[in-house]
Design a protein around this motif. Structure first.
Motif, mmCIF file in Angstrom:
data_model
loop_
_atom_site.group_PDB
_atom_site.id
_atom_site.type_symbol
_atom_site.label_atom_id
_atom_site.label_comp_id
_atom_site.label_asym_id
_atom_site.label_seq_id
_atom_site.Cartn_x
_atom_site.Cartn_y
_atom_site.Cartn_z
ATOM 1 N N TRP A 267 0.878 -1.255 -0.120
ATOM 2 C CA TRP A 267 0.056 -0.075 -0.090
ATOM 3 C C TRP A 267 0.809 1.075 -0.099
ATOM 4 O O TRP A 267 0.586 2.285 -0.485
ATOM 5 C CB TRP A 267 -0.938 0.063 1.215
ATOM 6 C CG TRP A 267 -1.449 1.354 1.470
ATOM 7 C CD1 TRP A 267 -1.009 2.374 2.274
ATOM 8 C CD2 TRP A 267 -2.827 1.783 1.112
ATOM 9 N NE1 TRP A 267 -2.020 3.543 2.434
ATOM 10 C CE2 TRP A 267 -2.680 3.328 1.643
ATOM 11 C CE3 TRP A 267 -3.704 1.311 0.079
ATOM 12 C CZ2 TRP A 267 -3.897 3.948 1.336
ATOM 13 C CZ3 TRP A 267 -4.798 2.386 -0.170
ATOM 14 C CH2 TRP A 267 -4.923 3.645 0.326
ATOM 15 N N ALA A 274 -0.357 5.223 -7.961
ATOM 16 C CA ALA A 274 -1.869 5.261 -7.936
ATOM 17 C C ALA A 274 -1.888 6.716 -8.492
ATOM 18 O O ALA A 274 -2.849 7.051 -9.151
ATOM 19 C CB ALA A 274 -2.480 4.867 -6.699
ATOM 20 N N TYR A 309 -12.169 2.329 -8.979
ATOM 21 C CA TYR A 309 -10.994 2.248 -8.342
ATOM 22 C C TYR A 309 -10.732 1.919 -7.063
ATOM 23 O O TYR A 309 -10.168 1.323 -6.619
ATOM 24 C CB TYR A 309 -10.039 3.333 -8.865
ATOM 25 C CG TYR A 309 -8.748 3.693 -8.146
ATOM 26 C CD1 TYR A 309 -7.705 3.015 -8.169
ATOM 27 C CD2 TYR A 309 -8.737 4.681 -7.019
ATOM 28 C CE1 TYR A 309 -6.693 3.002 -7.167
ATOM 29 C CE2 TYR A 309 -7.985 4.870 -6.186
ATOM 30 C CZ TYR A 309 -6.673 4.077 -6.303
ATOM 31 O OH TYR A 309 -5.658 4.333 -5.628
ATOM 32 N N ASN A 313 -9.222 -1.005 -5.014
ATOM 33 C CA ASN A 313 -7.761 -0.612 -4.208
ATOM 34 C C ASN A 313 -8.455 -1.284 -2.883
ATOM 35 O O ASN A 313 -7.046 -2.079 -2.397
ATOM 36 C CB ASN A 313 -7.891 0.805 -4.000
ATOM 37 C CG ASN A 313 -6.703 1.027 -3.283
ATOM 38 O OD1 ASN A 313 -5.538 0.445 -3.897
ATOM 39 N ND2 ASN A 313 -6.510 2.096 -2.493
ATOM 40 N N TYR A 335 -2.756 -2.165 -10.621
ATOM 41 C CA TYR A 335 -2.112 -0.933 -11.197
ATOM 42 C C TYR A 335 -1.668 -1.329 -12.755
ATOM 43 O O TYR A 335 -1.418 -0.693 -13.439
ATOM 44 C CB TYR A 335 -0.886 -0.454 -10.257
ATOM 45 C CG TYR A 335 -1.316 0.017 -9.118
ATOM 46 C CD1 TYR A 335 -1.896 1.166 -8.744
ATOM 47 C CD2 TYR A 335 -1.223 -0.955 -7.861
ATOM 48 C CE1 TYR A 335 -2.428 1.365 -7.616
ATOM 49 C CE2 TYR A 335 -1.646 -0.405 -6.678
ATOM 50 C CZ TYR A 335 -2.123 0.669 -6.632
ATOM 51 O OH TYR A 335 -2.735 1.150 -5.198
#
Length: 358
Positions: A267, A274, A309, A313, A335
């Motif tokens: 992350w 991102a 998204y 995510n 991604y």
């Protein structure tokens, strides 16, 4: 940087700054309202409360900044398309890719800033906020007590009285502490008390001096009295500040093979990627046909894409945490999909389709 690049960059930076400030302000206000409504707000002073809110805002910035940039690209470039400024540039021989280049000029530094926040600021801010929380939850928190007043917690059967505090507010004199336990009651009397500065790995604690502990048995067993010169009292409501992955250094997460640690590590690393990919995807939704006053359809589509998204995510991170997906592909499959989507949306064929209907 050429004049055209500076102009487009400025058209992106202005809405980005405005949106980022608005989002940060709204988040801070929301955090303040939640914090003031919680019991912990009674335990912290104003300075500590402000620090806690700032820490929460600093943690949120790694998410708020990409959102602000996404909105800024849709709005900023959308105005240039709507006012035909991009068309004028094309007619003057300036490629539309210059707008894309200007977006990258803004997106790359913002992505780097988001990465710094995620990799370095995030663990520090979480560690500080965990310590403030533990300090606030401590039943014998020195900051919550005023001299000459009784403080009780009916649910835990606890009563505390402090006769006096020194000018610095860090030392207490003549402390009375009563707690009702299963089958017994405990009374602590101490002439002096001060709260130890909390450090990672420690439970909230208070140091007492020159006093007595009276343990009164309810079952008829013999009561006990203990005299002490120094006593370290560990509160039972505060948890040990042990290993918490959100506060763990990024270098420590990198060496771990635990799924939750891997998810947290990936992350943090994914924030710059991102940010840049979201900015590139936003370019496609900024293309409003010339002379069209509004671009509601584009804005709605941009909002839907961002919502998708956001959901993916969360799913990507959850799947890694639960071990459903291994370290590879980890969260990176998302991604890869975003990169393919960005290339598809920015392809010349897609550009032409945008202006079919005017």
């Amino acid at each position: 940087m050429k004049i055209i690049d500076r102009y487009i960059t400025r058209e992106l930076l202005i809405p980005f700054t405005v949106v980022a400030v608005i989002l940060a302000t709204l988040f801070s206000s929301f955090s303040s309202a939640r914090f003031l409504a919680s019991a912990a707000s009674e335990s912290l002073g104003l300075a500590a409360m402000l620090k806690f809110i700032l820490l929460k805002t600093a943690i949120a910035l790694e998410v708020l900044m990409p959102i602000a940039l996404y909105v800024a690209v849709v709005m900023g470039l959308g105005r240039l398309y709507r006012d035909q400024e991009i068309s004028v540039l094309r007619s003057a021989g300036v490629s539309e890719n210059r707008a894309l280049f200007a977006v990258l000029i803004v997106a790359i530094p913002v992505g780097i800033a988001s990465g710094v926040l995620s990799i370095f600021v995030r663990p520090w801010a979480y560690e500080e906020s965990y310590m403030l929380n533990a300090q606030a939850e401590a039943e014998l928190n020195i900051d919550r007590f005023q001299a000459g007043r009784f403080y009780g917690n009916e649910g835990k059967g606890r009563v505390v009285f402090v006769q006096a505090k020194d000018d610095s507010g860090k030392q207490m004199q003549n402390v009375f502490h009563y707690i009702h336990k299963s089958g017994s009651s405990e009374i602590i009397l101490a002439k002096q008390a001060h709260q130890q500065e909390l450090r990672p790995g420690e439970r909230p604690q208070i140091h007492l001096g020159e006093g007595f502990i009276y343990k009164l048995m309810h079952s008829g067993a013999k009561d006990t009295v203990v005299q002490f010169e120094k006593l370290v009292y560990y509160t039972d409501s505060g948890n040990v500040l042990d290993y918490k992955r959100k506060a763990a250094p990024t270098s420590a997460l990198m060496k771990s093979d635990q799924p939750r640690d891997i998810a947290e590590f990936q992350w943090r690393l994914s924030r710059p990627i991102a940010t840049i990919l979201l900015a590139l995807i936003a370019v496609a939704f900024s293309r409003v046909p010339p002379r069209q006053e509004k671009g509601e359809k584009n804005y709605y589509a941009a909002a839907v894409v961002f919502a998708i998204y956001y959901i993916l995510n969360g799913l990507a991170q959850t799947w890694v945490e639960q071990g459903t997906i291994g370290k590879m592909p980890g969260v990176w499959w998302l991604y890869v999909l975003m990169s393919l989507a960005a290339f598809a949306l920015l392809a010349p064929g897609f550009r032409q389709k945008v202006f079919v209907r005017r």
